[in-house]
Scaffold this active site. Structure first.
Site, PDB file in Angstrom:
ATOM      1  N   GLU A 101      -8.926   9.396   5.237  1.00 45.42           N
ATOM      2  CA  GLU A 101      -9.062   8.062   5.582  1.00 45.42           C
ATOM      3  C   GLU A 101      -9.089   7.674   6.980  1.00 45.42           C
ATOM      4  OE1 GLU A 101      -6.137   5.823   2.366  1.00 45.42           O
ATOM      5  OE2 GLU A 101      -5.064   7.025   3.844  1.00 45.42           O
ATOM      6  N   GLU A 102      -9.793   6.643   7.206  1.00 48.39           N
ATOM      7  CA  GLU A 102     -10.232   6.080   8.823  1.00 48.39           C
ATOM      8  C   GLU A 102      -9.083   5.902   9.186  1.00 48.39           C
ATOM      9  OE1 GLU A 102      -9.267   2.908   9.296  1.00 48.39           O
ATOM     10  OE2 GLU A 102      -8.582   2.544   7.185  1.00 48.39           O
ATOM     11  N   SER A 103      -7.800   5.474   8.485  1.00 48.50           N
ATOM     12  CA  SER A 103      -6.533   5.145   9.227  1.00 48.50           C
ATOM     13  C   SER A 103      -5.955   6.654   9.702  1.00 48.50           C
ATOM     14  CB  SER A 103      -5.532   4.516   8.313  1.00 48.50           C
ATOM     15  OG  SER A 103      -5.599   5.028   6.917  1.00 48.50           O
TER      16      SER A 103
ATOM     17  N   ASP B 119       6.365   8.839  10.525  1.00 52.38           N
ATOM     18  CA  ASP B 119       6.492   9.883   9.507  1.00 52.38           C
ATOM     19  C   ASP B 119       6.065  11.049   9.308  1.00 52.38           C
ATOM     20  OD1 ASP B 119       4.606   8.103   8.447  1.00 52.38           O
ATOM     21  OD2 ASP B 119       5.098   8.520   6.545  1.00 52.38           O
TER      22      ASP B 119
ATOM     23  N   LYS C 275       9.730   4.361   0.465  1.00 54.28           N
ATOM     24  CA  LYS C 275       8.725   4.922  -0.299  1.00 54.28           C
ATOM     25  C   LYS C 275       9.213   5.807  -1.487  1.00 54.28           C
ATOM     26  CE  LYS C 275       6.274   7.045   2.997  1.00 54.28           C
ATOM     27  NZ  LYS C 275       5.109   7.847   3.548  1.00 54.28           N
TER      28      LYS C 275
ATOM     29  N   SER D  17       6.458   4.246   8.219  1.00 56.81           N
ATOM     30  CA  SER D  17       5.296   4.706   8.906  1.00 56.81           C
ATOM     31  C   SER D  17       4.968   4.645  10.478  1.00 56.81           C
ATOM     32  CB  SER D  17       4.058   4.571   8.077  1.00 56.81           C
ATOM     33  OG  SER D  17       2.967   5.461   8.451  1.00 56.81           O
ATOM     34  N   HIS D  18       4.032   4.167  10.843  1.00 54.35           N
ATOM     35  CA  HIS D  18       3.419   3.760  12.062  1.00 54.35           C
ATOM     36  C   HIS D  18       4.200   2.619  12.754  1.00 54.35           C
ATOM     37  CE1 HIS D  18       0.946   2.230   9.261  1.00 54.35           C
ATOM     38  NE2 HIS D  18       0.454   1.420  10.490  1.00 54.35           N
TER      39      HIS D  18
ATOM     40  N   ASP E 260       2.507  11.567   8.608  1.00 57.23           N
ATOM     41  CA  ASP E 260       1.162  11.938   7.934  1.00 57.23           C
ATOM     42  C   ASP E 260       0.102  11.708   8.488  1.00 57.23           C
ATOM     43  OD1 ASP E 260       1.980   9.079   7.823  1.00 57.23           O
ATOM     44  OD2 ASP E 260       1.959   9.219   5.712  1.00 57.23           O
ATOM     45  N   ARG E 261       0.025  10.889   9.681  1.00 63.00           N
ATOM     46  CA  ARG E 261      -1.121  10.490  10.308  1.00 63.00           C
ATOM     47  C   ARG E 261      -1.339  11.499  11.413  1.00 63.00           C
ATOM     48  NH1 ARG E 261      -2.204   4.191  10.352  1.00 63.00           N
ATOM     49  NH2 ARG E 261      -1.675   3.757   8.357  1.00 63.00           N
TER      50      ARG E 261
ATOM     51  N   ARG F  97      -8.945  -6.480   8.892  1.00 60.98           N
ATOM     52  CA  ARG F  97      -9.320  -5.173   9.305  1.00 60.98           C
ATOM     53  C   ARG F  97     -11.016  -5.348   9.224  1.00 60.98           C
ATOM     54  NH1 ARG F  97      -5.242  -2.507  10.764  1.00 60.98           N
ATOM     55  NH2 ARG F  97      -3.502  -1.895   8.892  1.00 60.98           N
TER      56      ARG F  97
ATOM     57  N   THR G 200      -8.489   2.057  -0.412  1.00 62.66           N
ATOM     58  CA  THR G 200      -7.455   2.623   0.653  1.00 62.66           C
ATOM     59  C   THR G 200      -6.209   2.787  -0.186  1.00 62.66           C
ATOM     60  OG1 THR G 200      -8.580   1.104   2.211  1.00 62.66           O
ATOM     61  CG2 THR G 200      -6.300   1.767   2.932  1.00 62.66           C
TER      62      THR G 200
ATOM     63  N   ASP H 295       2.304  10.133  13.578  1.00 56.57           N
ATOM     64  CA  ASP H 295       2.735   8.822  13.507  1.00 56.57           C
ATOM     65  C   ASP H 295       4.275   9.057  13.279  1.00 56.57           C
ATOM     66  OD1 ASP H 295       2.571   9.840  11.115  1.00 56.57           O
ATOM     67  OD2 ASP H 295       2.276   7.612  10.327  1.00 56.57           O
TER      68      ASP H 295
ATOM     69  N   THR I 223       0.970  -1.217   0.043  1.00 55.49           N
ATOM     70  CA  THR I 223       0.091   0.113   0.025  1.00 55.49           C
ATOM     71  C   THR I 223       0.790   1.166  -0.193  1.00 55.49           C
ATOM     72  OG1 THR I 223      -1.549  -1.174   1.506  1.00 55.49           O
ATOM     73  CG2 THR I 223      -1.917   1.109   1.184  1.00 55.49           C
TER      74      THR I 223
ATOM     75  N   LYS J   4      -0.993  12.643   2.825  1.00 58.98           N
ATOM     76  CA  LYS J   4      -1.639  12.977   4.019  1.00 58.98           C
ATOM     77  C   LYS J   4      -0.610  13.759   5.121  1.00 58.98           C
ATOM     78  CE  LYS J   4      -1.592   8.328   6.029  1.00 58.98           C
ATOM     79  NZ  LYS J   4      -0.925   7.322   4.906  1.00 58.98           N
TER      80      LYS J   4
HETATM   81  C1  G16 Z   1      -0.476   3.623   4.235  1.00 63.92           C
HETATM   82  C2  G16 Z   1      -1.214   4.636   3.126  1.00 63.92           C
HETATM   83  C3  G16 Z   1      -2.614   4.854   3.650  1.00 63.92           C
HETATM   84  C4  G16 Z   1      -3.501   3.793   3.847  1.00 63.92           C
HETATM   85  C5  G16 Z   1      -2.769   2.989   4.848  1.00 63.92           C
HETATM   86  C6  G16 Z   1      -3.769   1.474   5.103  1.00 63.92           C
HETATM   87  O1  G16 Z   1      -0.555   4.673   5.149  1.00 63.92           O
HETATM   88  O2  G16 Z   1      -0.379   5.648   2.808  1.00 63.92           O
HETATM   89  O3  G16 Z   1      -3.153   5.770   2.543  1.00 63.92           O
HETATM   90  O4  G16 Z   1      -4.756   4.220   4.389  1.00 63.92           O
HETATM   91  O5  G16 Z   1      -1.467   2.496   4.489  1.00 63.92           O
HETATM   92  O6  G16 Z   1      -3.149   0.649   5.631  1.00 63.92           O
HETATM   93  P1  G16 Z   1      -3.414  -0.916   5.792  1.00 63.92           P
HETATM   94  O7  G16 Z   1      -3.468  -1.154   4.408  1.00 63.92           O
HETATM   95  O8  G16 Z   1      -2.688  -1.623   6.677  1.00 63.92           O
HETATM   96  O9  G16 Z   1      -4.959  -0.841   6.140  1.00 63.92           O
HETATM   97  P2  G16 Z   1       0.767   4.802   6.101  1.00 63.92           P
HETATM   98  O10 G16 Z   1       0.582   5.903   7.050  1.00 63.92           O
HETATM   99  O11 G16 Z   1       0.956   3.336   6.627  1.00 63.92           O
HETATM  100  O12 G16 Z   1       1.846   5.253   4.972  1.00 63.92           O
END
Ligand code: G16
Length: 542
Positions: A362-364, A278, A125, A112-113, A280-281, A495, A343, A276, A17, A375
């Site tokens: 996004e919900e995340s 990096d 990335k 990320s997180h 972005d969240r 999920r 997503t 988080d 993703t 984001k």
């Molecule tokens: C990444 C993407 C987000 C996405 C998330 C989904 O987030 O950048 O746009 O919503 O993955 O995660 P999952 O597939 O685990 O539900 P991040 O913050 O990890 O870069």
């Protein structure tokens, strides 16, 4: 001196993703990182002299990979690399720099997180010239290239001093180590009414920001404490650490538990937020009021006109499919379109580039706008501050007013982490196989209205992305979504997204857990989660 190193393809280089995300040990395998970077450069084929932005969230192995990337980039013909001091750049700051400097792209080293440290995760990335995550066509081409790669290019050169601002030469490439914060902080100052926020702060408005020992610390200290005047100490855990202090830098109610407890206590400041790994969240919590990311998107969209950058209104809103439909109601009230995408932030990119939408979420815990192509955690925090400073109400009151007008989408996400991939695949396959039998089925008080596997047709480029999660919609607008995560590094993560809609005249002041009981039971009945995974309850509820 330029060197060509012979290599052979390595298993497991398919980006997910959000880029290539693996255990640190995987990136430490001989040639693993170089193979991937070379596959990327072979695909994007930079013009000679092109600019590349390089930075990361400061996690363990960031500095090592940055030095590798500098040599490979030079050997592959880049003319200029801009690198954040200390190897730091938040994801939104990197997106901004790509756009500001007309770079051909950027490398962001982050998982990320996900947790960091020698036993934690690392990630690569690549963002393209628009500042956004590489589209699937690029990541697939990189993956294909990684299956046939037979050499990588590098050169002999000493390490660049990442801690000193200044310019040096690596082969034919100029390397500039720049301040990671200034450009981004200046951009935020253009977008928002800093004077209004400063005034509120001077009159006693307080907040607490948890940077989770990750990249946003220096950004938050500069913007919140130095520029907006919040008291020293407003930013907690503000020094980026290679292992994030041993925590998950994931701004949710589980991992930002200390902030949550503070915000629910009698000592709570007016506003609480976290970001988080990096940057972005975001997590938004008012005094005694948690705001779900889905609600945050809707409330920000409804009030965005109070910030200078959005004073002329929004062109449209976009949300990922599992995100609640709260934003759809705002779009309807504003008379603007609302797009539903798979997503992954990259799907918002084409809509933003085409000028179809202004705000996405996004919900995340991701929210952002057309100011960059990622984001942006601090952006969301600042838009909230701007709105609260202008409206002079609490987060709790703003939320209550919003629901009284639009109704409330009670929402929760249940994560089943580290389950066997085969079990997860079997669960999804069985679900997909049974979709056509679901409409009309009664599950307790709920009746299924429709069920499908979400497929997305991009309205701009026409590309079709199938199988992006299973949606089961009930009469009255409630919904359960099942989806496998694309960002985990161990086994599979299931999920389950639960959403119950209550209209404005309905039950607006209930506990979310109470309101979702029937949906949770229906989800189990539909998917047989315990039968497939052996788990009777989720690992994480957010
Ligand atoms: C990444 C993407 C987000 C996405 C998330 C989904 O987030 O950048 O746009 O919503 O993955 O995660 P999952 O597939 O685990 O539900 P991040 O913050 O990890 O870069």
């Amino acid at each position: 001196m330029l060197r060509t190193i012979t290599t052979t393809p390595i298993e497991g280089q398919r980006p997910g993703t959000s880029g290539l995300r693996k255990k640190v040990a995987t990136f430490q395998k001989p040639s693993y990182t170089e193979n991937f970077l070379q596959s990327l450069f072979d695909v994007v084929q930079p013009d000679s002299g092109a600019t590349l932005i390089i930075g990361g969230d400061g996690r363990f192995y960031n500095r090592t990979v940055i030095q590798q990337a500098i040599r490979l980039a030079s050997a592959n013909g880049y003319g200029r690399a801009l690198i954040g001091r200390g190897g730091l750049l938040s994801t939104p700051a990197a997106s901004h720099l790509i756009r500001k400097h007309g770079a051909s792209g950027g490398l962001i080293f982050s998982a990320s997180h996900n947790p960091g440290g020698p036993n934690g995760d690392f990630g690569i990335k690549y963002n393209t010239a628009n500042g956004g995550p590489a589209p699937e066509a690029v990541t697939e081409a990189v993956y294909k290239r990684s299956l046939e790669i037979d050499r990588w290019l590098t050169l002999e050169a000493p390490d660049v001093d990442l801690d000193a601002l200044g310019t040096s030469q690596v082969g034919g490439m100029t390397v500039e180590v720049i301040d990671p914060v200034t450009d981004y902080a200046d951009l935020m100052e253009q977008l928002f009414d800093f004077a209004a926020i400063q005034k509120a702060v001077a009159e006693g408005f307080t907040m607490s920001f948890d940077a989770m020992s990750a990249v946003t610390g220096p950004y938050a200290i500069e913007i919140l404490e130095n520029r907006l005047g919040f008291a020293k100490g407003t930013v907690r855990n503000g020094t980026p650490l290679e292992d994030f202090g041993g925590h998950h830098p994931d701004p949710n109610l589980v991992h930002a538990d200390e902030l949550y407890r503070l915000m629910m206590s009698s000592n709570a400041p007016d506003f609480g937020a976290a970001s988080d790994g990096d940057g972005d969240r975001n997590l938004i919590i008012g005094r005694h009021r948690f705001v779900t990311p889905s609600d945050s998107l809707a409330m920000l969209a409804a009030n965005a006109h109070l910030a200078p950058a959005y004073k002329d209104g929004l062109k449209g809103i976009a949300r990922s499919m599992p995100t609640s439909a709260a934003a759809d109601r705002v779009a309807e009230a504003l008379g603007i379109p609302c797009y539903e995408t798979p997503t992954g932030w990259k799907f918002f990119g084409t809509l933003l580039d085409a000028g179809l939408v202004t705000i996405c979420g996004e919900e995340s815990a991701g929210t952002g706008s057309d100011h960059v192509r990622e984001k942006d955690g601090l952006w969301a925090v600042l838009l909230w501050l701007n709105i609260l400073a202008k409206r002079r109400i609490s987060v709790d009151q703003l939320a209550r007013d919003h629901w009284a007008e639009c109704g409330r989408n009670y929402y929760a996400r249940h994560d089943y982490e580290g389950i066997e991939s085969a079990a997860a695949d079997a669960l999804m396959a069985e679900l997909m196989g049974g979709l056509s039998a679901l409409p009309g089925r009664s599950l307790g008080v709920l009746t299924v209205e429709a069920a499908d596997s979400f497929s997305y047709s991009d309205p701009v480029d026409g590309s079709v992305t199938p199988n992006q999660g299973v949606r089961v919609i009930f009469e009255g607008g409630s919904r359960v979504v099942f989806r496998l995560s694309g960002t985990g590094t161990a086994g599979a993560t299931l999920r389950v997204y639960l959403e119950r809609y209550e209209p404005a005249e309905g039950r607006l002041d209930e506990e979310t857990s109470t309101m979702l009981i029937e949906l949770i039971e229906a989800a189990e009945a539909i998917a047989g989660i315990e039968r497939h995974t052996g788990r009777s309850s989720p690992d994480v509820t957010t």
